[in-house]
Design a protein around this motif. Structure first.
Motif, PDB file in Angstrom:
ATOM      1  N   SER A  30      34.850   8.282 -16.073  1.00  0.00           N
ATOM      2  CA  SER A  30      35.734   8.439 -14.917  1.00  0.00           C
ATOM      3  C   SER A  30      35.372   9.697 -14.139  1.00  0.00           C
ATOM      4  O   SER A  30      35.242   9.687 -12.917  1.00  0.00           O
ATOM      5  N   ALA A  31      35.195  10.788 -14.861  1.00  0.00           N
ATOM      6  CA  ALA A  31      34.967  12.075 -14.199  1.00  0.00           C
ATOM      7  C   ALA A  31      33.619  12.109 -13.489  1.00  0.00           C
ATOM      8  O   ALA A  31      33.516  12.517 -12.326  1.00  0.00           O
ATOM      9  N   GLY A  33      30.915  10.973 -11.337  1.00  0.00           N
ATOM     10  CA  GLY A  33      30.775   9.927 -10.329  1.00  0.00           C
ATOM     11  C   GLY A  33      30.150  10.467  -9.063  1.00  0.00           C
ATOM     12  O   GLY A  33      29.425  11.471  -9.083  1.00  0.00           O
ATOM     13  N   LEU A  34      30.453   9.800  -7.960  1.00  0.00           N
ATOM     14  CA  LEU A  34      29.924  10.254  -6.682  1.00  0.00           C
ATOM     15  C   LEU A  34      30.328  11.692  -6.414  1.00  0.00           C
ATOM     16  O   LEU A  34      29.612  12.440  -5.750  1.00  0.00           O
ATOM     17  N   GLY A  35      31.488  12.077  -6.948  1.00  0.00           N
ATOM     18  CA  GLY A  35      31.964  13.445  -6.766  1.00  0.00           C
ATOM     19  C   GLY A  35      30.974  14.473  -7.295  1.00  0.00           C
ATOM     20  O   GLY A  35      30.777  15.530  -6.692  1.00  0.00           O
ATOM     21  N   ASN A  36      30.339  14.176  -8.420  1.00  0.00           N
ATOM     22  CA  ASN A  36      29.419  15.144  -9.022  1.00  0.00           C
ATOM     23  C   ASN A  36      28.121  15.255  -8.250  1.00  0.00           C
ATOM     24  O   ASN A  36      27.467  16.293  -8.269  1.00  0.00           O
ATOM     25  N   TYR A 113      35.643   4.725  -1.692  1.00  0.00           N
ATOM     26  CA  TYR A 113      34.703   4.886  -2.803  1.00  0.00           C
ATOM     27  C   TYR A 113      33.735   3.688  -2.928  1.00  0.00           C
ATOM     28  O   TYR A 113      32.527   3.884  -3.049  1.00  0.00           O
ATOM     29  N   PHE A 224      38.874  16.374  -7.655  1.00  0.00           N
ATOM     30  CA  PHE A 224      38.224  15.078  -7.448  1.00  0.00           C
ATOM     31  C   PHE A 224      37.200  14.807  -8.541  1.00  0.00           C
ATOM     32  O   PHE A 224      37.159  13.734  -9.127  1.00  0.00           O
ATOM     33  N   SER A 225      36.382  15.809  -8.828  1.00  0.00           N
ATOM     34  CA  SER A 225      35.299  15.599  -9.779  1.00  0.00           C
ATOM     35  C   SER A 225      35.817  15.344 -11.189  1.00  0.00           C
ATOM     36  O   SER A 225      35.247  14.557 -11.934  1.00  0.00           O
ATOM     37  N   SER A 227      38.609  13.913 -11.892  1.00  0.00           N
ATOM     38  CA  SER A 227      39.553  12.783 -11.857  1.00  0.00           C
ATOM     39  C   SER A 227      40.982  13.212 -12.129  1.00  0.00           C
ATOM     40  O   SER A 227      41.724  12.528 -12.840  1.00  0.00           O
ATOM     41  N   MET A 230      45.979  12.325 -10.282  1.00  0.00           N
ATOM     42  CA  MET A 230      46.288  10.984  -9.819  1.00  0.00           C
ATOM     43  C   MET A 230      46.760  10.070 -10.937  1.00  0.00           C
ATOM     44  O   MET A 230      47.077   8.913 -10.713  1.00  0.00           O
ATOM     45  N   SER A 322      37.960   3.473 -13.280  1.00  0.00           N
ATOM     46  CA  SER A 322      39.154   4.246 -13.634  1.00  0.00           C
ATOM     47  C   SER A 322      40.122   4.337 -12.458  1.00  0.00           C
ATOM     48  O   SER A 322      41.338   4.396 -12.634  1.00  0.00           O
ATOM     49  N   LEU A 323      39.573   4.363 -11.248  1.00  0.00           N
ATOM     50  CA  LEU A 323      40.436   4.407 -10.063  1.00  0.00           C
ATOM     51  C   LEU A 323      41.213   3.102  -9.919  1.00  0.00           C
ATOM     52  O   LEU A 323      42.383   3.090  -9.560  1.00  0.00           O
ATOM     53  N   LEU A 377      45.613  14.879  -4.315  1.00  0.00           N
ATOM     54  CA  LEU A 377      45.299  15.227  -5.703  1.00  0.00           C
ATOM     55  C   LEU A 377      45.865  16.586  -6.109  1.00  0.00           C
ATOM     56  O   LEU A 377      46.516  16.696  -7.153  1.00  0.00           O
TER      57      LEU A 377
HETATM   58  N1  TRP Z   1      35.832  11.799 -10.621  1.00  0.00           N
HETATM   59  C1  TRP Z   1      35.180  10.772  -9.884  1.00  0.00           C
HETATM   60  C2  TRP Z   1      33.984  11.360  -9.165  1.00  0.00           C
HETATM   61  O1  TRP Z   1      33.661  12.491  -9.361  1.00  0.00           O
HETATM   62  C3  TRP Z   1      36.098  10.065  -8.929  1.00  0.00           C
HETATM   63  C4  TRP Z   1      37.359   9.653  -9.569  1.00  0.00           C
HETATM   64  C5  TRP Z   1      37.515   8.713 -10.515  1.00  0.00           C
HETATM   65  C6  TRP Z   1      38.628  10.194  -9.344  1.00  0.00           C
HETATM   66  N2  TRP Z   1      38.811   8.644 -10.902  1.00  0.00           N
HETATM   67  C7  TRP Z   1      39.518   9.550 -10.202  1.00  0.00           C
HETATM   68  C8  TRP Z   1      39.052  11.187  -8.513  1.00  0.00           C
HETATM   69  C9  TRP Z   1      40.862   9.895 -10.221  1.00  0.00           C
HETATM   70  C10 TRP Z   1      40.399  11.527  -8.519  1.00  0.00           C
HETATM   71  C11 TRP Z   1      41.286  10.891  -9.378  1.00  0.00           C
HETATM   72  O2  TRP Z   1      33.352  10.701  -8.390  1.00  0.00           O
END
Ligand code: TRP
Length: 440
Positions: A30-31, A33-36, A113, A224-225, A227, A230, A322-323, A377
């Motif tokens: 989950s953590a 992802g595109l965020g990283n 996303y 965001f990164s 997760s 939320m 996970s979203l 968030l």
């Molecule tokens: N963490 C993910 C990323 O870095 C995105 C993501 C997945 C997310 N689940 C989440 C962000 C819940 C916020 C809340 O791309």
């Protein structure tokens, strides 16, 4: 082993992770992802490099880790979804609104996303076919098609459920991701831009530390990164049996997420410098600059490009799962739906909200990301801190977290009570003023 019947009825037993590493890998999935990769390189590149990294690391330690522990703790305790967790632990109070906020944020994030995920998948195919750029003339329908393809893959995993879908997928995808990332970072370092790229990432210009908007960017990026904020990790930890050591697991997830973001930087920035591009490309870094860099690399560029977008696709998919799971788990319980139906209903709504982004009308990725990452968030995170710090019972919080009555536990509690909420609130006010004055 008997299959647990998939149903929203609370009287039926809820789904659970099967293996010890299942939960942790899913949380990492989950953590990471595109965020990283897209988000981190975007933020690092536009916020001046190493100074941002330093602030980001501070944000991870004093806000990210404690909030993650809070989500793990209440999710496992309540054994319910993002909304139900608050209803169970604090019946007849308004705390459940925190969960509703999270479900809303999931719809918003899942509007853009999969649009990015679809672009990643499209680039992967382009590089595999020997090209280096998405054909200009391909038009919006091609984008819609890729958006749908990514959404369908996400739906497929979520429909299979917690252990047969989410746990299995992550067990396969996460090790693959780690191996590929190491290989790509090592290759990136051979390209000749290593010295400049690494200096950009690791040698801070101290003056830029005074920039409050960079602090905001760093905190939003941390949420965001990781997760957070939320209820995604509340939902995942609700599938956990009691015998897990949460503080260690959370440390592992935070460590891997941060390590992978830094590794991604180590593969991206040397390559960007080696070919004389601008590290502050922002959103175009991953979808414009990097494809160009791969194109200039010659013989191995196409392969590197295909491998990179494959890796990014894996990371994006496991995060999107996970979203999607947050509202799905909520709909299953609240509206008494079976998993399939809840998944299809939720995903359809998300796709409809996302279509204007694919078509490039009304609102775009940066706008929706901005609302989610910098407002929803952190706001959700603020409520989660206040709930565990003040709204819940102190001893319950300490024992359910596995910290017990230790010094670390007390520090954690006071961070949730004062430090994290104060920081988030102050930065929030700054951000609101900034947005009112300058727009997004
Ligand atoms: N963490 C993910 C990323 O870095 C995105 C993501 C997945 C997310 N689940 C989440 C962000 C819940 C916020 C809340 O791309």
């Amino acid at each position: 082993m008997a299959e647990v019947k998939q149903t929203g009825l609370e009287t039926q037993s809820r789904e659970q992770w099967v293996t010890r590493s299942g939960f942790m890998l899913a949380a990492v999935g989950s953590a990471v992802g595109l965020g990283n990769i897209w988000g981190f390189s975007h933020a690092l590149g536009t916020s001046g490099g190493a100074a941002f990294l330093l602030v980001y690391l501070i944000a991870i330690v004093i806000i990210g880790y404690p909030v993650m522990m809070a989500e793990f703790t209440i999710g496992r305790k309540a054994q319910s979804d993002a909304v139900g967790t608050f209803e169970k632990l604090a019946p007849k109070t308004p705390w459940f609104i925190t969960g509703l906020l999270g479900v809303g944020a999931a719809f918003l994030i899942m509007a853009f996303y999969p649009v990015l995920g679809g672009m990643v998948a499209q680039f992967f195919v382009v590089f595999l076919a020997g090209g280096t750029a998405v054909p200009e003339a391909s038009g919006p329908w091609v984008g819609v098609a890729w958006h749908l393809i990514f959404m369908i893959m996400t739906v497929a995993v979520v429909i299979l459920g917690v252990k047969r879908g989410i746990e299995k997928a992550n067990k396969f995808l996460m090790p693959l991701l780690a191996v590929m990332l190491f290989a790509l970072a090592a290759y990136g370092l051979t390209l000749g831009g290593a010295r400049d790229g690494l200096a950009f990432m690791f040698t801070p210009t101290w003056a830029s530390l005074g920039d409050t908007s960079m602090w905001l960017t760093a905190i939003g990026q941390a949420f965001f990164s990781l997760s957070l904020g939320m209820g995604a990790l509340i939902t995942y930890s609700s599938y956990l049996k009691q015998q897990e050591r949460l503080p260690g697991t959370a440390a592992g997830v935070v460590g891997m997420d941060t390590g992978i973001a830094i590794l991604a930087g180590i593969m991206i920035f040397p390559a960007v410098f080696a070919f004389g591009h601008d590290p502050a490309g922002g959103g175009t870094l991953v979808f414009g600059t990097l494809p160009a860099v791969f194109g200039e690399m010659g013989a191995y560029g196409g392969l590197f490009g295909a491998a990179f977008f494959f890796l990014l696709g894996i990371a994006a998919l496991s995060s999107a799962v996970s979203l999607l799971e947050v509202p799905v788990a909520y709909f299953m319980r609240r509206f008494n739906m079976v998993r399939q139906k809840a998944t299809l209903v939720v995903a359809t709504i998300m796709t409809i909200i996302g279509l204007p982004i694919t078509f490039g009308v009304w609102y775009d990725t940066d706008f929706v990301y901005g609302i989610a990452a910098t407002f929803l968030l952190p706001l959700g995170g603020l409520f989660i801190c206040l709930f565990v710090g003040w709204g819940w019972n102190k001893n319950e919080a300490l024992s359910s977290s596995d910290f017990g009555d230790s010094t670390l536990g007390i520090i954690w509690l006071w961070i949730l009570r004062i430090v994290a909420p104060a920081l988030i609130a102050i930065l929030f006010v700054y951000k609101v003023i900034d947005v009112v004055k300058n727009g997004f």
